[in-house]
Scaffold this motif. Structure first.
Motif, PDB file in Angstrom:
ATOM      1  N   ARG A 254       0.818  -1.213   0.000  1.00 16.99           N
ATOM      2  CA  ARG A 254       0.000   0.000   0.000  1.00 16.99           C
ATOM      3  C   ARG A 254       0.851   1.263   0.000  1.00 16.99           C
ATOM      4  O   ARG A 254       0.467   2.278  -0.585  1.00 16.99           O
ATOM      5  N   ASP A 255       1.989   1.217   0.643  1.00 17.90           N
ATOM      6  CA  ASP A 255       2.793   2.432   0.794  1.00 17.90           C
ATOM      7  C   ASP A 255       3.917   2.508  -0.235  1.00 17.90           C
ATOM      8  O   ASP A 255       3.888   3.317  -1.154  1.00 17.90           O
ATOM      9  N   ARG A 256       4.914   1.639  -0.112  1.00 15.46           N
ATOM     10  CA  ARG A 256       6.079   1.743  -0.989  1.00 15.46           C
ATOM     11  C   ARG A 256       5.737   1.455  -2.442  1.00 15.46           C
ATOM     12  O   ARG A 256       6.101   2.203  -3.349  1.00 15.46           O
ATOM     13  N   ALA A 257       5.037   0.356  -2.696  1.00 11.52           N
ATOM     14  CA  ALA A 257       4.708   0.006  -4.080  1.00 11.52           C
ATOM     15  C   ALA A 257       3.838   1.066  -4.723  1.00 11.52           C
ATOM     16  O   ALA A 257       4.016   1.423  -5.895  1.00 11.52           O
ATOM     17  N   GLU A 258       2.884   1.583  -3.951  1.00 15.07           N
ATOM     18  CA  GLU A 258       1.990   2.606  -4.517  1.00 15.07           C
ATOM     19  C   GLU A 258       2.757   3.866  -4.881  1.00 15.07           C
ATOM     20  O   GLU A 258       2.511   4.475  -5.930  1.00 15.07           O
ATOM     21  N   ARG A 259       3.705   4.268  -4.046  1.00 19.54           N
ATOM     22  CA  ARG A 259       4.510   5.455  -4.366  1.00 19.54           C
ATOM     23  C   ARG A 259       5.343   5.244  -5.621  1.00 19.54           C
ATOM     24  O   ARG A 259       5.448   6.136  -6.469  1.00 19.54           O
ATOM     25  N   GLN A 260       5.918   4.076  -5.756  1.00 17.57           N
ATOM     26  CA  GLN A 260       6.746   3.790  -6.936  1.00 17.57           C
ATOM     27  C   GLN A 260       5.913   3.836  -8.210  1.00 17.57           C
ATOM     28  O   GLN A 260       6.301   4.450  -9.217  1.00 17.57           O
ATOM     29  N   VAL A 261       4.755   3.180  -8.174  1.00 17.81           N
ATOM     30  CA  VAL A 261       3.905   3.126  -9.358  1.00 17.81           C
ATOM     31  C   VAL A 261       3.369   4.507  -9.697  1.00 17.81           C
ATOM     32  O   VAL A 261       3.323   4.903 -10.880  1.00 17.81           O
ATOM     33  N   HIS A 262       2.969   5.259  -8.672  1.00 16.35           N
ATOM     34  CA  HIS A 262       2.417   6.588  -8.934  1.00 16.35           C
ATOM     35  C   HIS A 262       3.476   7.526  -9.497  1.00 16.35           C
ATOM     36  O   HIS A 262       3.191   8.348 -10.376  1.00 16.35           O
ATOM     37  N   ALA A 263       4.712   7.412  -9.016  1.00 21.20           N
ATOM     38  CA  ALA A 263       5.792   8.243  -9.568  1.00 21.20           C
ATOM     39  C   ALA A 263       6.040   7.915 -11.033  1.00 21.20           C
ATOM     40  O   ALA A 263       6.243   8.817 -11.857  1.00 21.20           O
ATOM     41  N   ALA A 264       6.034   6.619 -11.364  1.00 26.19           N
ATOM     42  CA  ALA A 264       6.209   6.231 -12.773  1.00 26.19           C
ATOM     43  C   ALA A 264       5.055   6.751 -13.626  1.00 26.19           C
ATOM     44  O   ALA A 264       5.264   7.194 -14.762  1.00 26.19           O
ATOM     45  N   LEU A 265       3.836   6.723 -13.079  1.00 24.38           N
ATOM     46  CA  LEU A 265       2.684   7.227 -13.826  1.00 24.38           C
ATOM     47  C   LEU A 265       2.794   8.730 -14.051  1.00 24.38           C
ATOM     48  O   LEU A 265       2.458   9.226 -15.139  1.00 24.38           O
ATOM     49  N   ASP A 266       3.266   9.466 -13.050  1.00 24.06           N
ATOM     50  CA  ASP A 266       3.452  10.913 -13.223  1.00 24.06           C
ATOM     51  C   ASP A 266       4.473  11.196 -14.331  1.00 24.06           C
ATOM     52  O   ASP A 266       4.287  12.110 -15.148  1.00 24.06           O
ATOM     53  N   ASP A 267       5.556  10.436 -14.342  1.00 27.96           N
ATOM     54  CA  ASP A 267       6.567  10.612 -15.403  1.00 27.96           C
ATOM     55  C   ASP A 267       5.981  10.307 -16.770  1.00 27.96           C
ATOM     56  O   ASP A 267       6.286  10.995 -17.762  1.00 27.96           O
ATOM     57  N   LEU A 268       5.137   9.285 -16.843  1.00 25.75           N
ATOM     58  CA  LEU A 268       4.494   8.938 -18.110  1.00 25.75           C
ATOM     59  C   LEU A 268       3.588  10.056 -18.595  1.00 25.75           C
ATOM     60  O   LEU A 268       3.601  10.426 -19.776  1.00 25.75           O
ATOM     61  N   ILE A 269       2.805  10.612 -17.692  1.00 27.01           N
ATOM     62  CA  ILE A 269       1.890  11.692 -18.069  1.00 27.01           C
ATOM     63  C   ILE A 269       2.673  12.909 -18.551  1.00 27.01           C
ATOM     64  O   ILE A 269       2.321  13.549 -19.558  1.00 27.01           O
ATOM     65  N   ALA A 270       3.766  13.232 -17.840  1.00 28.10           N
ATOM     66  CA  ALA A 270       4.591  14.366 -18.253  1.00 28.10           C
ATOM     67  C   ALA A 270       5.206  14.135 -19.627  1.00 28.10           C
ATOM     68  O   ALA A 270       5.259  15.046 -20.470  1.00 28.10           O
TER      69      ALA A 270
END
Length: 354
Positions: A254-270
């Motif tokens: 819930r914490d570490r994995a979610e942060r990693q995935v969300h950061a990758a998604l932000d980079d993808l959107i950018a």
């Protein structure tokens, strides 16, 4: 390197003892079976231990946890995995599936699901996306895959005595970390491609060769879209409010994995926004170049219109043609053409058409 190379196990492990006696091959499709205890070396399990581990009435729990990893490329292995004892039927059916899908569910201390990964192609840009499946309790992790999955091999090889997590959830976290790391490396490569396209677009003078830039930007957008379609479902399932993860897996998933995935998604959107803006600018420049060329053709056609009229007039096969007599008729007709073209040019200048 694929996950099937760990410990130099054969691609499919079949215990010779079971083959000779005709007993069920409890290791059918098994790539590895290990017992992991933090601070100790991995211990390989025998077929009898695997059989006891999967029995409905399991032996008393020991320190650490167990990891069974199955290759389900063969129908016999899928049939065995689909009827693993000690697991609910729907979980076993999920482990034996071969279709791509993303899922994460939990009930009590049991967590199961399917997560994406890249295959073992030599080039990261050429890697296709596939899925691997898992079911885990605090002391047991079962994973299956149809294609060799490098992230599982990397997670397996990372199990050094001082790096073994307390629960199997750490393996899921490491696999997701490796997957998102690969995604971000691909994003870095795609970002470099956009940098080169931008440099060419800013430095080019005549803008006469913009086609290859369009292919670069199009390739970046296609790959970014493919990656986003994979990362978005992971981010969605990890943020699902209805997903009630047990306490022993909350930190890793819930914490570490979610942060990693969300950061990758932000980079993808950018990256997608940048590629879209660059493609819009490229399209604008291409339209400007097209209009410029059409403008030149239109001006040339307009300037030649009087000359075309004069040559057409003097080309008529009629008697009494003006300037037909005399040795300077051609020169005089050329002067008439030039005069008409000059008048047309001056008219276009006065009318601000040039």
């Amino acid at each position: 390197m694929s996950d099937s190379t760990a410990y130099n196990f054969p691609f499919t492990v079949l215990d010779p003892e079971h083959q000779e006696t005709g007993a069920p091959a409890f290791a059918n499709g098994l790539v590895w079976a290990v017992h992991a205890v933090p601070g100790q070396d991995l211990r390989t399990l025998g077929s009898a231990e695997v059989e006891a581990l999967l029995a409905p009435e399991r032996p008393p729990e020991t320190d650490g946890w167990y990891w069974l990893h199955f290759d389900t490329v063969h129908s016999s292995a899928r049939g065995y995995v689909a009827h693993l004892p000690g697991l609910p039927e729907d979980v076993c059916a999920m482990l034996a599936e071969t279709e791509y899908g993303i899922a994460l569910e939990a009930f009590g201390d049991l967590i199961w699901g399917a997560l994406p990964a890249f295959d073992d192609a030599l080039s990261e840009e050429d890697r296709d996306i596939c899925a691997w499946r898992f079911a885990m309790r605090p002391d047991l992790l079962i994973t299956t895959r149809r294609n060799p999955i490098p992230v599982l091999g990397a997670a397996y090889r990372s199990l050094k005595p001082d790096q073994i997590p307390k629960t199997p959830a750490g393996i899921i976290d490491r696999a997701l970390r490796e997957f998102t790391g690969t995604v971000r490396r691909q994003l870095g490569h795609l970002d470099d491609e956009l940098d080169r396209a931008e440099d060419v677009l800013l430095l080019i003078e005549h803008r006469s060769d913009l086609g290859h830039l369009g292919s670069i930007v199009g390739k970046v957008r296609r790959r970014a879209t493919e990656l986003r379609r994979v990362v978005t479902p992971i981010d969605r399932v990890l943020k699902d409010e209805d997903l009630d993860l047990p306490d022993w897996a909350e930190d890793e998933l819930r914490d570490r994995a979610e942060r990693q995935v969300h950061a990758a998604l932000d980079d993808l959107i950018a990256l997608q926004d940048r590629a879209r803006s660059l493609q819009d600018e490229l399209g604008s420049n291409q339209a400007e170049e097209t209009n410029r060329r059409l403008y030149i053709v239109s001006v040339g056609t307009t300037l030649m219109l009087p000359a075309t009229f004069v040559t057409g007039f003097f080309g008529m096969n009629t008697g009494g043609m003006f300037l037909a007599q005399g040795s300077l008729g051609t020169v005089e007709a050329g002067i008439v053409c030039f005069v008409f073209m000059s008048v047309t040019f001056l008219f276009m200048k006065i009318a601000r058409l040039l």
